[in-house]
Design an enzyme around this catalytic site. Structure first.
Site, PDB file in Angstrom:
ATOM      1  N   GLY A   1       0.810  -1.219   0.000  1.00 37.74           N
ATOM      2  CA  GLY A   1       0.000   0.000   0.000  1.00 37.74           C
ATOM      3  C   GLY A   1       0.838   1.261   0.000  1.00 37.74           C
ATOM      4  O   GLY A   1       0.509   2.247  -0.666  1.00 37.74           O
ATOM      5  N   CYS A   2       1.948   1.234   0.733  1.00 36.49           N
ATOM      6  CA  CYS A   2       2.810   2.422   0.821  1.00 36.49           C
ATOM      7  C   CYS A   2       3.550   2.664  -0.489  1.00 36.49           C
ATOM      8  O   CYS A   2       3.814   3.817  -0.850  1.00 36.49           O
ATOM      9  CB  CYS A   2       3.783   2.270   1.990  1.00 36.49           C
ATOM     10  SG  CYS A   2       2.886   2.113   3.557  1.00 36.49           S
ATOM     11  N   THR A   3       3.859   1.592  -1.198  1.00 36.48           N
ATOM     12  CA  THR A   3       4.471   1.716  -2.530  1.00 36.48           C
ATOM     13  C   THR A   3       3.480   2.356  -3.493  1.00 36.48           C
ATOM     14  O   THR A   3       3.834   3.264  -4.259  1.00 36.48           O
ATOM     15  CB  THR A   3       4.932   0.341  -3.032  1.00 36.48           C
ATOM     16  OG1 THR A   3       5.927  -0.168  -2.135  1.00 36.48           O
ATOM     17  CG2 THR A   3       5.489   0.409  -4.443  1.00 36.48           C
TER      18      THR A   3
END
Length: 195
Positions: free
Chosen positions: A73-75
């Protein structure tokens, strides 16, 4: 039979933890930093070893907190901001920073994995800035939350967007809030009223 009931209950509760919940500013009341508040000061180091201080940025600022470097998700979120940071700067005269609890080496590695980032991701060792902003934990307190704050040029919060499940949506929420800040000929910004 009792064991099966417990397992089923745990699975049912766990499954609902991953269902996206509606985001709204009314949910911001659970957060320490709310619309109208001045954001806490911070001074953190980014992926390139540069120190970034909130009060030194004299323009609108998108501050997004994310759970961790290199996670799926952070990517997605970092790539979405990276794809839009040029337009955010040009259209709104704003800056973007991402913040999570990993150290500077982790930030450098994450940025390198993504082919480089055109904005700063900041190392909040010890999560002191996350705590100062009041970013809530997610998934029963197991993970750091994903919250985006949009600040005006004075550091006043004009938008809080709390949505763990849809990382990419943070860019749109930030852009919508920045759209409400209208450039003024004198070089400042004013809040555009909806009527």
């Amino acid at each position: 039979m009792f064991t099966r009931s417990i397992v089923f209950s745990v699975l049912a509760v766990s499954a609902t933890a991953f269902v996206p919940t509606p985001s709204s500013e009314s949910r911001s009341s659970a957060l320490n930093l709310a619309v109208g508040d001045t954001a806490p000061e911070f001074k953190l180091v980014d992926q390139n070893g540069k120190t970034v201080t909130r009060s030194a940025i004299k323009k609108p600022l998108v501050v997004y907190f994310y759970p961790g470097d290199s996670s799926k998700g952070c990517t997605i979120e970092a790539n979405a901001f990276n794809e839009n940071v040029g337009e955010i700067r040009k259209k709104y005269g704003a800056e973007v920073v991402g913040i999570s609890g990993q150290d500077e080496d982790s930030k450098a590695k994450f940025s390198e994995e993504l082919g480089g980032l055109d904005f700063s991701i900041l190392a909040d060792n010890g999560d002191e800035v996350r705590q100062a902003f009041g970013v809530p934990k997610a998934l029963f307190g197991l993970f750091p939350g994903r919250v985006t704050y949009v600040l005006d040029k004075t550091g006043e919060c004009v938008k809080v967007y709390d949505e763990l499940g849809d990382a990419k949506s943070h860019v749109g929420a930030a852009s919508d809030a920045l759209d409400e800040l209208k450039p003024v000929k004198s070089g400042g910004f004013e809040f555009k009223l909806p009527f």
